[in-house]
Design a protein around this motif. Structure first.
Motif, PDB file in Angstrom:
ATOM      1  N   ILE A   1       9.174   8.991  -0.992  1.00  0.00           N
ATOM      2  CA  ILE A   1       8.167   9.349  -1.997  1.00  0.00           C
ATOM      3  C   ILE A   1       7.939   8.123  -2.861  1.00  0.00           C
ATOM      4  O   ILE A   1       8.884   7.591  -3.444  1.00  0.00           O
ATOM      5  CB  ILE A   1       8.625  10.547  -2.852  1.00  0.00           C
ATOM      6  N   GLU A   2       6.699   7.659  -2.915  1.00  0.00           N
ATOM      7  CA  GLU A   2       6.337   6.460  -3.664  1.00  0.00           C
ATOM      8  C   GLU A   2       5.282   6.805  -4.707  1.00  0.00           C
ATOM      9  O   GLU A   2       4.269   7.426  -4.386  1.00  0.00           O
ATOM     10  CB  GLU A   2       5.753   5.394  -2.735  1.00  0.00           C
ATOM     11  N   ALA A   3       5.515   6.373  -5.931  1.00  0.00           N
ATOM     12  CA  ALA A   3       4.551   6.578  -6.999  1.00  0.00           C
ATOM     13  C   ALA A   3       3.411   5.580  -6.875  1.00  0.00           C
ATOM     14  O   ALA A   3       3.528   4.571  -6.181  1.00  0.00           O
ATOM     15  CB  ALA A   3       5.226   6.433  -8.362  1.00  0.00           C
ATOM     16  N   PRO A   4       2.283   5.835  -7.536  1.00  0.00           N
ATOM     17  CA  PRO A   4       1.186   4.863  -7.532  1.00  0.00           C
ATOM     18  C   PRO A   4       1.559   3.612  -8.320  1.00  0.00           C
ATOM     19  O   PRO A   4       2.600   3.568  -8.979  1.00  0.00           O
ATOM     20  CB  PRO A   4       0.048   5.620  -8.226  1.00  0.00           C
ATOM     21  N   GLN A   5       0.717   2.611  -8.232  1.00  0.00           N
ATOM     22  CA  GLN A   5       0.846   1.419  -9.083  1.00  0.00           C
ATOM     23  C   GLN A   5      -0.411   1.354  -9.942  1.00  0.00           C
ATOM     24  O   GLN A   5      -1.384   0.683  -9.600  1.00  0.00           O
ATOM     25  CB  GLN A   5       1.006   0.157  -8.232  1.00  0.00           C
ATOM     26  N   LEU A   6      -0.375   2.078 -11.041  1.00  0.00           N
ATOM     27  CA  LEU A   6      -1.570   2.183 -11.877  1.00  0.00           C
ATOM     28  C   LEU A   6      -1.910   0.851 -12.525  1.00  0.00           C
ATOM     29  O   LEU A   6      -3.068   0.583 -12.845  1.00  0.00           O
ATOM     30  CB  LEU A   6      -1.355   3.258 -12.940  1.00  0.00           C
ATOM     31  N   SER A   7      -0.900  -0.020 -12.693  1.00  0.00           N
ATOM     32  CA  SER A   7      -1.180  -1.335 -13.263  1.00  0.00           C
ATOM     33  C   SER A   7      -1.983  -2.208 -12.299  1.00  0.00           C
ATOM     34  O   SER A   7      -2.578  -3.205 -12.708  1.00  0.00           O
ATOM     35  CB  SER A   7       0.124  -2.050 -13.618  1.00  0.00           C
ATOM     36  N   ALA A   8      -1.998  -1.828 -11.021  1.00  0.00           N
ATOM     37  CA  ALA A   8      -2.761  -2.578 -10.017  1.00  0.00           C
ATOM     38  C   ALA A   8      -4.003  -1.817  -9.560  1.00  0.00           C
ATOM     39  O   ALA A   8      -4.717  -2.274  -8.667  1.00  0.00           O
ATOM     40  CB  ALA A   8      -1.873  -2.888  -8.811  1.00  0.00           C
TER      41      ALA A   8
ATOM     42  N   ILE B   1     -13.962   8.693  -3.786  1.00  0.00           N
ATOM     43  CA  ILE B   1     -12.710   9.253  -4.279  1.00  0.00           C
ATOM     44  C   ILE B   1     -11.495   8.418  -3.833  1.00  0.00           C
ATOM     45  O   ILE B   1     -10.422   8.494  -4.441  1.00  0.00           O
ATOM     46  CB  ILE B   1     -12.557  10.716  -3.797  1.00  0.00           C
ATOM     47  N   LEU B   2     -11.656   7.591  -2.796  1.00  0.00           N
ATOM     48  CA  LEU B   2     -10.532   6.822  -2.255  1.00  0.00           C
ATOM     49  C   LEU B   2     -10.489   5.383  -2.754  1.00  0.00           C
ATOM     50  O   LEU B   2      -9.570   4.640  -2.413  1.00  0.00           O
ATOM     51  CB  LEU B   2     -10.598   6.813  -0.721  1.00  0.00           C
ATOM     52  N   ARG B   3     -11.449   4.973  -3.524  1.00  0.00           N
ATOM     53  CA  ARG B   3     -11.493   3.588  -3.967  1.00  0.00           C
ATOM     54  C   ARG B   3     -10.483   3.332  -5.081  1.00  0.00           C
ATOM     55  O   ARG B   3     -10.144   4.228  -5.846  1.00  0.00           O
ATOM     56  CB  ARG B   3     -12.895   3.225  -4.449  1.00  0.00           C
ATOM     57  N   ASN B   4     -10.034   2.089  -5.176  1.00  0.00           N
ATOM     58  CA  ASN B   4      -9.114   1.715  -6.247  1.00  0.00           C
ATOM     59  C   ASN B   4      -9.752   1.937  -7.609  1.00  0.00           C
ATOM     60  O   ASN B   4     -10.970   1.846  -7.771  1.00  0.00           O
ATOM     61  CB  ASN B   4      -8.688   0.252  -6.109  1.00  0.00           C
ATOM     62  N   ARG B   5      -8.902   2.204  -8.585  1.00  0.00           N
ATOM     63  CA  ARG B   5      -9.356   2.422  -9.951  1.00  0.00           C
ATOM     64  C   ARG B   5      -9.291   1.096 -10.730  1.00  0.00           C
ATOM     65  O   ARG B   5      -8.717   0.113 -10.274  1.00  0.00           O
ATOM     66  CB  ARG B   5      -8.484   3.461 -10.654  1.00  0.00           C
ATOM     67  N   GLU B   6      -9.800   1.118 -11.924  1.00  0.00           N
ATOM     68  CA  GLU B   6      -9.606  -0.025 -12.817  1.00  0.00           C
ATOM     69  C   GLU B   6      -8.135  -0.083 -13.208  1.00  0.00           C
ATOM     70  O   GLU B   6      -7.554   0.926 -13.602  1.00  0.00           O
ATOM     71  CB  GLU B   6     -10.469   0.122 -14.070  1.00  0.00           C
ATOM     72  N   PRO B   7      -7.484  -1.238 -13.085  1.00  0.00           N
ATOM     73  CA  PRO B   7      -6.060  -1.328 -13.441  1.00  0.00           C
ATOM     74  C   PRO B   7      -5.828  -0.955 -14.902  1.00  0.00           C
ATOM     75  O   PRO B   7      -6.627  -1.294 -15.775  1.00  0.00           O
ATOM     76  CB  PRO B   7      -5.720  -2.800 -13.190  1.00  0.00           C
ATOM     77  N   LEU B   8      -4.749  -0.236 -15.136  1.00  0.00           N
ATOM     78  CA  LEU B   8      -4.376   0.069 -16.516  1.00  0.00           C
ATOM     79  C   LEU B   8      -3.816  -1.186 -17.178  1.00  0.00           C
ATOM     80  O   LEU B   8      -3.123  -1.981 -16.550  1.00  0.00           O
ATOM     81  CB  LEU B   8      -3.328   1.174 -16.551  1.00  0.00           C
ATOM     82  N   ASP B   9      -4.109  -1.349 -18.429  1.00  0.00           N
ATOM     83  CA  ASP B   9      -3.623  -2.504 -19.193  1.00  0.00           C
ATOM     84  C   ASP B   9      -2.225  -2.181 -19.698  1.00  0.00           C
ATOM     85  O   ASP B   9      -2.050  -1.612 -20.779  1.00  0.00           O
ATOM     86  CB  ASP B   9      -4.574  -2.811 -20.349  1.00  0.00           C
TER      87      ASP B   9
ATOM     88  N   PRO C   1       3.567  -6.557 -19.010  1.00  0.00           N
ATOM     89  CA  PRO C   1       4.014  -7.206 -17.770  1.00  0.00           C
ATOM     90  C   PRO C   1       5.253  -6.529 -17.199  1.00  0.00           C
ATOM     91  O   PRO C   1       6.187  -6.195 -17.925  1.00  0.00           O
ATOM     92  CB  PRO C   1       4.321  -8.641 -18.209  1.00  0.00           C
ATOM     93  N   GLY C   2       5.245  -6.317 -15.889  1.00  0.00           N
ATOM     94  CA  GLY C   2       6.384  -5.708 -15.223  1.00  0.00           C
ATOM     95  C   GLY C   2       6.416  -4.201 -15.272  1.00  0.00           C
ATOM     96  O   GLY C   2       7.309  -3.577 -14.709  1.00  0.00           O
ATOM     97  N   ILE C   3       5.445  -3.579 -15.942  1.00  0.00           N
ATOM     98  CA  ILE C   3       5.390  -2.121 -16.020  1.00  0.00           C
ATOM     99  C   ILE C   3       4.276  -1.641 -15.094  1.00  0.00           C
ATOM    100  O   ILE C   3       3.119  -2.039 -15.218  1.00  0.00           O
ATOM    101  CB  ILE C   3       5.109  -1.645 -17.464  1.00  0.00           C
ATOM    102  N   TYR C   4       4.626  -0.770 -14.138  1.00  0.00           N
ATOM    103  CA  TYR C   4       3.655  -0.311 -13.157  1.00  0.00           C
ATOM    104  C   TYR C   4       2.906   0.940 -13.608  1.00  0.00           C
ATOM    105  O   TYR C   4       1.737   1.111 -13.327  1.00  0.00           O
ATOM    106  CB  TYR C   4       4.353  -0.018 -11.832  1.00  0.00           C
ATOM    107  N   ASN C   5       3.610   1.843 -14.271  1.00  0.00           N
ATOM    108  CA  ASN C   5       3.042   3.133 -14.623  1.00  0.00           C
ATOM    109  C   ASN C   5       3.473   3.525 -16.033  1.00  0.00           C
ATOM    110  O   ASN C   5       4.554   3.157 -16.489  1.00  0.00           O
ATOM    111  CB  ASN C   5       3.523   4.201 -13.653  1.00  0.00           C
ATOM    112  N   PRO C   6       2.636   4.299 -16.707  1.00  0.00           N
ATOM    113  CA  PRO C   6       3.079   4.833 -18.007  1.00  0.00           C
ATOM    114  C   PRO C   6       4.179   5.851 -17.809  1.00  0.00           C
ATOM    115  O   PRO C   6       4.286   6.438 -16.723  1.00  0.00           O
ATOM    116  CB  PRO C   6       1.802   5.473 -18.573  1.00  0.00           C
ATOM    117  N   PRO C   7       5.030   6.055 -18.797  1.00  0.00           N
ATOM    118  CA  PRO C   7       6.134   7.021 -18.617  1.00  0.00           C
ATOM    119  C   PRO C   7       5.599   8.389 -18.232  1.00  0.00           C
ATOM    120  O   PRO C   7       4.646   8.897 -18.792  1.00  0.00           O
ATOM    121  CB  PRO C   7       6.801   7.043 -19.994  1.00  0.00           C
ATOM    122  N   ARG C   8       6.243   8.991 -17.235  1.00  0.00           N
ATOM    123  CA  ARG C   8       5.841  10.316 -16.769  1.00  0.00           C
ATOM    124  C   ARG C   8       6.938  11.351 -17.021  1.00  0.00           C
ATOM    125  O   ARG C   8       6.718  12.539 -16.990  1.00  0.00           O
ATOM    126  CB  ARG C   8       5.514  10.262 -15.280  1.00  0.00           C
ATOM    127  N   LYS C   9       8.147  10.863 -17.218  1.00  0.00           N
ATOM    128  CA  LYS C   9       9.277  11.763 -17.443  1.00  0.00           C
ATOM    129  C   LYS C   9      10.106  11.219 -18.593  1.00  0.00           C
ATOM    130  O   LYS C   9      10.433  10.037 -18.618  1.00  0.00           O
ATOM    131  CB  LYS C   9      10.131  11.862 -16.179  1.00  0.00           C
TER     132      LYS C   9
END
Length: 398
Positions: free
Chosen positions: A220-227, A378-386, A389-397
């Motif tokens: 199970i792999e999470a997204p990379q919202l920073s990318a 619906i399948l295209r990449n999104r705008e990267p989240l700002d 550095p080194g943080i891929y996703n906002p805290p989810r848990k």
């Protein structure tokens, strides 16, 4: 690059015992600035320059032992990795000598990962090779892609619940973030599994698990919202030989559709592994990871979720079945690889999706030469989240 050796021990030596062994070896010193619970950096000589690193201890299950180790030390329970990193070729003999000293101290063995040679050499004569051939592997790879905005907050709990209710063989047995997997589900439970998934300072979450057949592997792999990569990806590998059993095949199909619908998958597929080009997957690390196109060959199963069905539903053909707003197409009853499916479907029904929806490849090429010219919105990449550095996703848990 590095020169790698693995020490297998029948007992459970500690990292403190490794430090003591380093200190008792002439010319070697433990780096005091790199003290950690799972390894030792070793310095050498009067100038105390870097020599090698000892990583471990790691618990190891019998199923993970190489055949060469099983032949001489079937009771191995712990492993250490001795790594001469970078370009320190002159330090390789020192790493080898220490690995052998550690193996001798723990009554274990050393495997040279470059050659698979074992030290000490076994004194017994090796058993003759098996005369009957092993059956050819026939793995079925299943994957689900879920958009971040569709992902339930409790999706891990949901996945485990569906596994328990529909396909108990898919409930994780051993899990972790690296090999050898360090946790057991029967002792750590659901809470331990979820905690390990989120156990990453950079929020680059993922987890792997292994089971005995028929379900052998999960990821199970999470997204990379920073990318800008919005997809959570779930992968499951099933022994295709076991799917000759119709009840198991039916249970797997119910599991496939339950995960797809209850977790909100936008796209899911199942295919029989063919080693030549299993790397031709819809999501590819093209810097950043992104959707590159549908597989350019027929698959065993295809699922288009409610948000994707308006774009590609017409390509799934009249045999596709509506299911909870999505469309499901089984291209055959029993799992068939792409070559067999090509013969069954015939050229008049191929490709299953127009070529412009798939990436462009050359023979024996894993990475696409070009992404699909048509990618559903619906399948295209999104705008990267700002993000920092080194943080891929906002805290989810919490």
């Amino acid at each position: 690059m590095s020169y790698d050796l693995t020490v297998y021990c029948p007992g459970s030596p500690t990292v403190d015992e490794v430090r003591l062994l380093v200190g008792n070896t002439r010319g070697l010193h433990v780096d005091p600035d790199s003290a950690r619970d799972t390894g030792v950096v070793v310095l050498r000589g009067m100038k105390r320059g870097y020599s090698f690193t000892v990583d471990g201890p790691f618990s190891v299950e019998p199923v993970d032992l190489p055949e060469e180790v099983v032949a001489v030390l079937p009771a191995a329970a712990t492993m250490f990795q001795v790594l001469v990193e970078g370009t320190q070729e002159a330090e390789i003999p020192y790493g080898v000598r220490f690995a052998r000293k550690l193996a001798k101290a723990c009554h274990g063995v050393v495997m040279d990962e470059q050659t698979t040679d074992i030290w000490p050499q076994p004194r017994t004569v090796k058993a003759p090779p098996r005369t009957e051939p092993k059956p050819e592997r026939r793995d079925v790879w299943i994957s689900w892609l879920i958009l971040e905005e569709d992902l339930p907050a409790d999706f891990l709990q949901g996945y485990l619940r569906i596994a328990r209710e529909v396909l108990p063989e898919s409930v994780p047995v051993r899990f972790g973030k690296y090999e050898p997997l360090q946790f057991r589900f029967d002792s750590s439970g659901e809470e331990g599994f979820i905690d390990e998934f989120y156990n990453d300072d950079s929020n680059g979450w993922d987890i792997y698990y292994k089971n005995p057949p028929p379900v052998t592997y999960g990821k199970i792999e999470a997204p990379q919202l920073s990318a800008g990569n919005p997809f959570t990806r779930i992968t499951l590998v099933v022994d295709g030989h076991a799917l000759a059993d119709s009840p198991l095949r039916s249970a797997l199909r119910r599991f496939f559709l339950a995960v797809a619908t209850e977790l909100g998958a936008v796209y899911a597929s199942a295919e029989v592994e063919r080693h030549q080009d299993m790397g031709r997957v819809p999501i590819f690390n093209m810097r950043p990871p992104q959707w590159v196109g549908f597989q350019p060959y027929p698959l065993w199963w295809v699922w288009a979720g409610p948000r994707l069905a308006p774009d590609i539903g017409r390509f799934l053909g009249p045999s596709a079945k509506e299911h909870n707003g999505g469309l499901f197409r089984a291209f055959s009853d029993e799992p068939l690889d792409r070559d067999a499916l090509t013969d069954v479907l015939g050229p008049e029904n191929l490709p299953w999706i127009p070529a412009e929806y798939s990436a462009t490849y050359t023979d024996h090429q894993m990475a696409p030469l070009a992404v699909a010219s048509v990618i559903p919105e619906i399948l295209r990449n999104r705008e990267p989240l700002d993000l920092p550095p080194g943080i891929y996703n906002p805290p989810r848990k919490a």
